[in-house]
Design an enzyme around this catalytic site. Sequence first.
Site, PDB file in Angstrom:
ATOM      1  N   TYR A  61      -2.176  -0.915  10.480  1.00 37.37           N
ATOM      2  CA  TYR A  61      -2.297  -1.273   9.060  1.00 37.37           C
ATOM      3  C   TYR A  61      -1.042  -0.851   8.303  1.00 37.37           C
ATOM      4  O   TYR A  61      -0.470  -1.641   7.530  1.00 37.37           O
ATOM      5  CB  TYR A  61      -3.533  -0.591   8.478  1.00 37.37           C
ATOM      6  CG  TYR A  61      -3.745  -0.816   7.001  1.00 37.37           C
ATOM      7  CD1 TYR A  61      -4.343  -1.982   6.528  1.00 37.37           C
ATOM      8  CD2 TYR A  61      -3.371   0.153   6.064  1.00 37.37           C
ATOM      9  CE1 TYR A  61      -4.559  -2.185   5.165  1.00 37.37           C
ATOM     10  CE2 TYR A  61      -3.585  -0.038   4.704  1.00 37.37           C
ATOM     11  CZ  TYR A  61      -4.176  -1.198   4.266  1.00 37.37           C
ATOM     12  OH  TYR A  61      -4.375  -1.392   2.913  1.00 37.37           O
ATOM     13  N   SER A 113       0.836  -1.201   0.000  1.00 37.21           N
ATOM     14  CA  SER A 113       0.000   0.000   0.000  1.00 37.21           C
ATOM     15  C   SER A 113       0.868   1.247   0.000  1.00 37.21           C
ATOM     16  O   SER A 113       2.037   1.217   0.402  1.00 37.21           O
ATOM     17  CB  SER A 113      -0.894   0.004   1.249  1.00 37.21           C
ATOM     18  OG  SER A 113      -1.544   1.238   1.428  1.00 37.21           O
TER      19      SER A 113
END
Length: 296
Positions: A201, A188
């Site tokens: 995350y 990401s």
Amino acid sequence: MTDPAADTQRAGKERISPPEQRQPEPGLDSKMQPKADHGEHSYKGHDRLKGKRALITGGDSGIGAAVAIAFAREGADVALAYLPVETSDALTVAQVLEDAGVEVKHLPGDLRNRSYRDSLVDEAATALGGLDILVNNAGKQISVESLQDLSDEQVEATFDVNIFAMFALSRAALKVIGEGGSIINTTSIQAFDPSDHLMDYAATKGAISNFTKSLASQAAKQGVRVNAVAPGPIWTPLQPSDGQPIEALPEFGHDTWLGRAGQPVEVSPAYVFLASDEASYMVGSTVHVNGGKNQP
């Protein structure tokens, strides 16, 4: 007379301002406002993956669904892994895959369950008659404003799904994927430009980036290519199911250079490329699909 496929593709590039909304985790695509574009009407294949067999985790919606559709349109048979509560979305995606004329297998389960994740790759290989591609895509993302409110239980759950499962699945995949095969991990923009409300995350996504490079070095010795895709803000069920603060949803992705969030269909071609023979000399690489966010 307009081309519906062209209209859909244009719609996928519009700037969206989703209304404030919330779903219980993990969220369903069928309940999103607006619906995400997975390429159901717009993605056209060119047989770049014909004859290949792929296992995709998180294949029911979002990026995983878009990858599954693209792979099927490119000729690959697909095994879909997803949580049982996401079955309704998975069945919708599977119908698109079946319409493409490929074999589709359903392997629902929870990646936090060690028995399930330890057997998943072998089950996929048995169901498809072998395995050529593993897409480690399933992810858990919960927004928490303060470290003081980020529980150990959430941190453990996020790491379990996002990175620990990748170790288990990749370990198993390297036993069944032959030379010329591919493992593709979803990292990401958060690995490189982390948000403070996505601390756990973002930490897992940084770990995935390093895991990809380390694994790529080992797997290359047996002719298996390992790479990653780093999406930016993409409109998926992760966002309205506590992946973002509810009040931030109307402007989600508006801070990119393109000024908008991306759609899952805009990410899937990167996975197709990395899985195809056209990427035969790409190893340990990360493809950034983020609308112009900062990146290394």
